[in-house]
Design an enzyme around this catalytic site. Structure first.
Site, mmCIF file in Angstrom:
data_model
loop_
_atom_site.group_PDB
_atom_site.id
_atom_site.type_symbol
_atom_site.label_atom_id
_atom_site.label_comp_id
_atom_site.label_asym_id
_atom_site.label_seq_id
_atom_site.Cartn_x
_atom_site.Cartn_y
_atom_site.Cartn_z
ATOM 1 N N SER A 15 0.807 -1.221 0.000
ATOM 2 C CA SER A 15 0.000 0.000 0.000
ATOM 3 C C SER A 15 0.839 1.269 0.000
ATOM 4 O O SER A 15 0.406 2.301 -0.512
ATOM 5 C CB SER A 15 -0.937 0.019 1.214
ATOM 6 N N ASP A 191 -0.879 5.549 11.920
ATOM 7 C CA ASP A 191 -0.752 4.155 12.344
ATOM 8 C C ASP A 191 0.703 3.683 12.368
ATOM 9 O O ASP A 191 0.966 2.501 12.540
ATOM 10 C CB ASP A 191 -1.561 3.237 11.433
ATOM 11 N N HIS A 194 1.494 4.049 7.395
ATOM 12 C CA HIS A 194 1.127 4.758 6.169
ATOM 13 C C HIS A 194 1.498 6.235 6.301
ATOM 14 O O HIS A 194 0.787 7.001 6.953
ATOM 15 C CB HIS A 194 -0.372 4.603 5.889
#
Length: 216
Positions: A15, A191, A194
């Site tokens: 991601s 978090d 990210h």
């Protein structure tokens, strides 16, 4: 700078690489390359070396581990025929061991991680001019934190493989550690995984330095 006239750079990962890139391939108009470090790498290459017309393709996929990369390697790397390949994988391989600790089949142990990553490198190395290996990272300054310590061990595997196979090495954790001397982790990533744009800029700069980008 190592990337030459008209070459294609494919950047693959999870991601952090994906960042809302277009499907099936992350390149083209209207933000198709995504909103993260890959886009910043492309922008800097275009600004500094516009005459080289370097093509950057984002093949990151959110949630991926090294297992997922292996499963899609033919379509998302080999068939694209890159001149240069960048790989940043490992965050989910580690993270799943901590956020879903009871679902053991989702965990990628360090031995499997090394074996699968090295197999991808060995398969691709004869087909490209160069490979850039980027470590996974955890935006946590406490090296005694369990997930940070695990991520560092996986990062050490990446360094070992880069040295063994003559790949360019990017220590992304070191790039974040420099920032963490001055910036609270949640300011860079809610978090601790990210990153915001500042974090993506740090990743882009670290990548560009590894390919001998000339800033002046």
């Amino acid at each position: 700078m190592l990337l030459k006239q008209g070459q294609k750079l494919v950047m693959i990962g999870d991601s952090i690489t994906d960042c809302e890139r277009a499907r099936p391939r992350g390149e083209g108009l209207f933000g198709a390359i995504g909103k993260g470090y890959v886009a910043l790498v492309e922008a800097q290459l275009n600004v500094r070396y516009p005459e080289r017309r370097i093509r950057v393709v984002n093949m990151g996929t959110s949630g991926n581990t090294v297992r997922d990369l292996a499963a899609r390697w033919d379509a998302d790397v080999i068939e694209l025929k890159p001149d240069w390949l960048s790989i940043m994988i490992g965050i989910n391989d580690v993270w799943r061991q901590f956020d879903i600790p009871t679902i053991h089949e989702s965990h990628v142990g360090i031995e499997e991680y090394e074996t699968k990553l090295e197999a991808l490198i060995e398969r691709t190395k004869p087909l490209v001019e160069g490979i850039v290996l980027m470590t996974p990272f955890y935006i946590e300054p406490n090296k005694g934190d369990a997930m940070r310590a695990a991520m560092d061990r996986y990062g050490a595997v990446v360094k070992k493989l880069a040295e063994k196979h003559g790949a360019r090495f990017v220590d992304t954790q070191a790039a974040f550690d420099r920032l963490l001397d001055h910036i609270y982790p949640a300011t860079l990533a809610w978090d601790r995984v990210h990153p915001n744009l500042t974090g993506h800029a740090a990743l882009a700069r670290a990548f560009l330095e590894a390919v001998e980008f000339e800033w002046k």
